[in-house]
Design a protein around this motif. Sequence first.
Motif, PDB file in Angstrom:
ATOM      1  N   VAL A   1      10.479  -7.793 -54.488  1.00  0.00           N
ATOM      2  CA  VAL A   1       9.332  -6.961 -54.641  1.00  0.00           C
ATOM      3  C   VAL A   1       8.909  -6.663 -53.240  1.00  0.00           C
ATOM      4  O   VAL A   1       8.969  -7.239 -52.207  1.00  0.00           O
ATOM      5  CB  VAL A   1       8.228  -8.123 -55.339  1.00  0.00           C
ATOM      6  CG1 VAL A   1       6.896  -7.392 -55.221  1.00  0.00           C
ATOM      7  CG2 VAL A   1       8.639  -8.322 -56.771  1.00  0.00           C
ATOM      8  N   ALA A   2       8.420  -5.204 -53.392  1.00  0.00           N
ATOM      9  CA  ALA A   2       7.722  -4.771 -51.865  1.00  0.00           C
ATOM     10  C   ALA A   2       6.284  -4.335 -52.434  1.00  0.00           C
ATOM     11  O   ALA A   2       5.814  -4.485 -53.747  1.00  0.00           O
ATOM     12  CB  ALA A   2       8.454  -3.481 -51.504  1.00  0.00           C
ATOM     13  N   PHE A   3       5.636  -3.452 -51.407  1.00  0.00           N
ATOM     14  CA  PHE A   3       4.114  -3.460 -51.783  1.00  0.00           C
ATOM     15  C   PHE A   3       3.834  -1.752 -51.504  1.00  0.00           C
ATOM     16  O   PHE A   3       4.461  -1.310 -50.755  1.00  0.00           O
ATOM     17  CB  PHE A   3       3.366  -4.527 -50.938  1.00  0.00           C
ATOM     18  CG  PHE A   3       3.652  -5.774 -51.329  1.00  0.00           C
ATOM     19  CD1 PHE A   3       2.804  -6.160 -52.152  1.00  0.00           C
ATOM     20  CD2 PHE A   3       4.598  -6.595 -50.888  1.00  0.00           C
ATOM     21  CE1 PHE A   3       2.550  -7.597 -52.685  1.00  0.00           C
ATOM     22  CE2 PHE A   3       4.546  -7.784 -51.280  1.00  0.00           C
ATOM     23  CZ  PHE A   3       3.637  -8.343 -51.960  1.00  0.00           C
ATOM     24  N   ASP A   4       2.680  -1.610 -52.076  1.00  0.00           N
ATOM     25  CA  ASP A   4       2.047  -0.232 -51.890  1.00  0.00           C
ATOM     26  C   ASP A   4       1.972   0.033 -50.277  1.00  0.00           C
ATOM     27  O   ASP A   4       1.666  -1.002 -49.486  1.00  0.00           O
ATOM     28  CB  ASP A   4       0.815  -0.212 -52.483  1.00  0.00           C
ATOM     29  CG  ASP A   4       0.967   0.066 -53.955  1.00  0.00           C
ATOM     30  OD1 ASP A   4       2.017   0.114 -54.450  1.00  0.00           O
ATOM     31  OD2 ASP A   4      -0.228  -0.576 -54.808  1.00  0.00           O
ATOM     32  N   HIS A   5       2.040   1.131 -49.754  1.00  0.00           N
ATOM     33  CA  HIS A   5       2.178   1.552 -48.537  1.00  0.00           C
ATOM     34  C   HIS A   5       3.197   1.000 -47.640  1.00  0.00           C
ATOM     35  O   HIS A   5       3.073   1.200 -46.145  1.00  0.00           O
ATOM     36  CB  HIS A   5       0.719   1.193 -47.694  1.00  0.00           C
ATOM     37  CG  HIS A   5      -0.483   1.527 -48.649  1.00  0.00           C
ATOM     38  ND1 HIS A   5      -0.907   3.000 -48.975  1.00  0.00           N
ATOM     39  CD2 HIS A   5      -1.240   0.819 -49.481  1.00  0.00           C
ATOM     40  CE1 HIS A   5      -1.629   3.000 -49.650  1.00  0.00           C
ATOM     41  NE2 HIS A   5      -2.114   1.778 -50.135  1.00  0.00           N
ATOM     42  N   ALA A   6       4.228   0.332 -48.095  1.00  0.00           N
ATOM     43  CA  ALA A   6       5.427  -0.210 -47.275  1.00  0.00           C
ATOM     44  C   ALA A   6       6.187   0.701 -46.518  1.00  0.00           C
ATOM     45  O   ALA A   6       6.404   1.815 -47.117  1.00  0.00           O
ATOM     46  CB  ALA A   6       5.970  -1.303 -48.246  1.00  0.00           C
ATOM     47  N   TYR A   7       6.520   0.443 -45.448  1.00  0.00           N
ATOM     48  CA  TYR A   7       7.878   1.042 -45.040  1.00  0.00           C
ATOM     49  C   TYR A   7       8.970  -0.080 -44.361  1.00  0.00           C
ATOM     50  O   TYR A   7       8.325  -0.969 -43.614  1.00  0.00           O
ATOM     51  CB  TYR A   7       7.313   1.931 -43.626  1.00  0.00           C
ATOM     52  CG  TYR A   7       8.480   2.624 -43.207  1.00  0.00           C
ATOM     53  CD1 TYR A   7       9.040   3.622 -43.641  1.00  0.00           C
ATOM     54  CD2 TYR A   7       9.234   2.068 -41.761  1.00  0.00           C
ATOM     55  CE1 TYR A   7      10.273   4.484 -43.081  1.00  0.00           C
ATOM     56  CE2 TYR A   7      10.367   2.718 -41.334  1.00  0.00           C
ATOM     57  CZ  TYR A   7      10.813   3.589 -42.218  1.00  0.00           C
ATOM     58  OH  TYR A   7      11.964   4.245 -41.456  1.00  0.00           O
ATOM     59  N   HIS A   8       9.949   0.040 -44.806  1.00  0.00           N
ATOM     60  CA  HIS A   8      11.203  -0.602 -44.448  1.00  0.00           C
ATOM     61  C   HIS A   8      12.228  -0.090 -43.985  1.00  0.00           C
ATOM     62  O   HIS A   8      13.311  -0.739 -43.534  1.00  0.00           O
ATOM     63  CB  HIS A   8      11.621  -1.606 -45.620  1.00  0.00           C
ATOM     64  CG  HIS A   8      10.307  -2.636 -46.141  1.00  0.00           C
ATOM     65  ND1 HIS A   8       9.762  -3.734 -45.039  1.00  0.00           N
ATOM     66  CD2 HIS A   8       9.351  -2.576 -47.267  1.00  0.00           C
ATOM     67  CE1 HIS A   8       8.742  -4.199 -45.869  1.00  0.00           C
ATOM     68  NE2 HIS A   8       8.753  -3.489 -47.053  1.00  0.00           N
TER      69      HIS A   8
ATOM     70  N   ASN B   1      22.021  -4.028 -35.720  1.00  0.00           N
ATOM     71  CA  ASN B   1      21.629  -3.059 -34.816  1.00  0.00           C
ATOM     72  C   ASN B   1      19.921  -2.419 -35.233  1.00  0.00           C
ATOM     73  O   ASN B   1      19.494  -2.319 -34.184  1.00  0.00           O
ATOM     74  CB  ASN B   1      22.406  -1.902 -34.938  1.00  0.00           C
ATOM     75  CG  ASN B   1      23.711  -2.538 -34.897  1.00  0.00           C
ATOM     76  OD1 ASN B   1      24.210  -2.617 -33.654  1.00  0.00           O
ATOM     77  ND2 ASN B   1      24.782  -2.762 -35.876  1.00  0.00           N
ATOM     78  N   SER B   2      19.681  -2.392 -36.419  1.00  0.00           N
ATOM     79  CA  SER B   2      18.273  -1.489 -36.707  1.00  0.00           C
ATOM     80  C   SER B   2      17.451  -2.473 -37.595  1.00  0.00           C
ATOM     81  O   SER B   2      18.078  -3.303 -38.231  1.00  0.00           O
ATOM     82  CB  SER B   2      18.864  -0.213 -37.318  1.00  0.00           C
ATOM     83  OG  SER B   2      19.138  -0.351 -38.699  1.00  0.00           O
ATOM     84  N   GLY B   3      16.245  -2.141 -37.656  1.00  0.00           N
ATOM     85  CA  GLY B   3      15.467  -2.827 -38.248  1.00  0.00           C
ATOM     86  C   GLY B   3      15.786  -2.607 -39.863  1.00  0.00           C
ATOM     87  O   GLY B   3      15.769  -3.686 -40.793  1.00  0.00           O
ATOM     88  N   ALA B   4      16.025  -1.268 -40.378  1.00  0.00           N
ATOM     89  CA  ALA B   4      16.624  -1.289 -41.633  1.00  0.00           C
ATOM     90  C   ALA B   4      17.823  -2.013 -42.076  1.00  0.00           C
ATOM     91  O   ALA B   4      17.916  -2.626 -43.233  1.00  0.00           O
ATOM     92  CB  ALA B   4      17.005   0.398 -41.820  1.00  0.00           C
ATOM     93  N   GLU B   5      18.710  -2.044 -41.042  1.00  0.00           N
ATOM     94  CA  GLU B   5      19.969  -2.961 -41.246  1.00  0.00           C
ATOM     95  C   GLU B   5      19.570  -4.527 -41.688  1.00  0.00           C
ATOM     96  O   GLU B   5      20.175  -5.068 -42.439  1.00  0.00           O
ATOM     97  CB  GLU B   5      20.909  -2.592 -40.373  1.00  0.00           C
ATOM     98  CG  GLU B   5      22.301  -3.410 -40.511  1.00  0.00           C
ATOM     99  CD  GLU B   5      23.157  -2.910 -39.125  1.00  0.00           C
ATOM    100  OE1 GLU B   5      24.618  -3.690 -39.295  1.00  0.00           O
ATOM    101  OE2 GLU B   5      22.856  -2.446 -38.182  1.00  0.00           O
ATOM    102  N   ALA B   6      18.522  -4.877 -40.828  1.00  0.00           N
ATOM    103  CA  ALA B   6      18.307  -6.215 -40.973  1.00  0.00           C
ATOM    104  C   ALA B   6      17.491  -6.374 -42.105  1.00  0.00           C
ATOM    105  O   ALA B   6      17.725  -7.555 -42.841  1.00  0.00           O
ATOM    106  CB  ALA B   6      17.554  -6.562 -39.706  1.00  0.00           C
ATOM    107  N   VAL B   7      16.518  -5.538 -42.523  1.00  0.00           N
ATOM    108  CA  VAL B   7      15.960  -5.723 -43.889  1.00  0.00           C
ATOM    109  C   VAL B   7      16.801  -5.901 -45.212  1.00  0.00           C
ATOM    110  O   VAL B   7      16.907  -6.694 -45.810  1.00  0.00           O
ATOM    111  CB  VAL B   7      14.935  -4.867 -44.244  1.00  0.00           C
ATOM    112  CG1 VAL B   7      14.290  -4.675 -45.544  1.00  0.00           C
ATOM    113  CG2 VAL B   7      13.797  -4.869 -42.884  1.00  0.00           C
TER     114      VAL B   7
END
Length: 443
Positions: free
Chosen positions: A150-157, A127-133
């Motif tokens: 691992v994620a990165f500086d300045h990321a939004y998920h 349904n949503s981007g967050a759910e898919a991530v």
Amino acid sequence: MTPPSPVPQRRHLTTEIPGPRSRALMARKHDAVAGGVGTVMPVFATRASGGVIEDVDGNSLIDFGSGIAVTTVGSSAPRVVDAVREQVEAFTHTCFMVTPYEGYVEVAENLNRMTPGTHEKRSVLFNSGAEAVENAVKIARASTGRQAVVAFDHAYHGRTNLTMSLTAKSMPYKHGFGPFAPEVYRAPGSYPYRDDLDGPTAARRAIEMIEKQVGDPAAVVIEPIQGEGGFIAPAEGFLPALADWCRDRGVVFIADEVQTGFARTGAMFASEHEGVVPDLVVTAKGIADGLPLSAVTGRAEIMDAAHAGGLGGTYGGNPLACAAALATIETIEAGGLVERAQRIEQVLTSRLLRLQDEDKRIGDVRGRGAMIAVELVRGGTREPDADLARAVAAAAHSRGVVLLTCGTFGNVVRLLPPLSISDDLLQDGLDVFADALADIAGS
């Protein structure tokens, strides 16, 4: 039923912003809606199409936001309206996990066809981007048997617990909502305006940190162009080097294309600009012209690692959203909207670069396609000026342009027009932005 008349494609104000009816509705919102739900502009929409939103007071606003990169083909695009109307008359829900339907399969087939790479693929809808991530991470963990991500500086998920953990910015997304999910690590990305590193050097820096602090994670999750973090396009060579390292180490490379996908950046997916083929691609936002839908698409052997029943959800791949997605994809491909995004980039950046030559408070103009940003700084320095960004956005709002800010430092103005917007509206909106910046300089 008589179809509504088209929304005139012009900026026109009949009241101040917000007008009296919007102010009254905002008072009702205050009494009825949780205080944690904010709004960028305190105006209430009644209609939208092309590049214009019409509010309850009769004001026509230029849309430089697209509902945060959602209405890429324009709100209520004709093919989408027809497809959803036909589907809602047939059935609205059965749950694909109970009695499946062809629309879900057809969306998956299109995603498998469109996403980068010619390898065998599978897709799953949410349904949503967050759910898919979050589900992409589940799939990567199931495939590798590892846990670290691992994620990165300045990321939004996203805003779920795991995706808050992946997101870098604390306020307003994470502050007060912990503790967060374990086994999430953060590496430095590539921010050419601020780190002065070429792509391969920035990649080596990130990889060295990952190897020292994590070893071989289950997955690396990255936005090919960072969205909320400030529309940061990494230096050339950064993404390919990172993808190569992942492939060599058996790490799942997850491209979060929630904001960059579906023609937004002048390619169908932003990974294509440097020929990167992710293991998993996460999509949402522009996939269904405003109906809630998201997806994970990837290598068949990775996608099939999760056990039967391990993926899904009651509303995932809702038939109305699937109908909208198929019509959206048809609109993008039939309407040449990838090329239209490239044209929008030319219009926006040529004007903004001229403004940058005249005004040293514009530190950087960056982005691709219809995903362009201006980073505002204190004149002659690189010191972020969040106050200026807020003031420029507010001035644009008062003059009838929907304009959003972003960035870890809050100093970036982002332009996300629908690909259906006209050049005349683009120029008018840019005039408003330029006038707002100039007026604030003189105040």
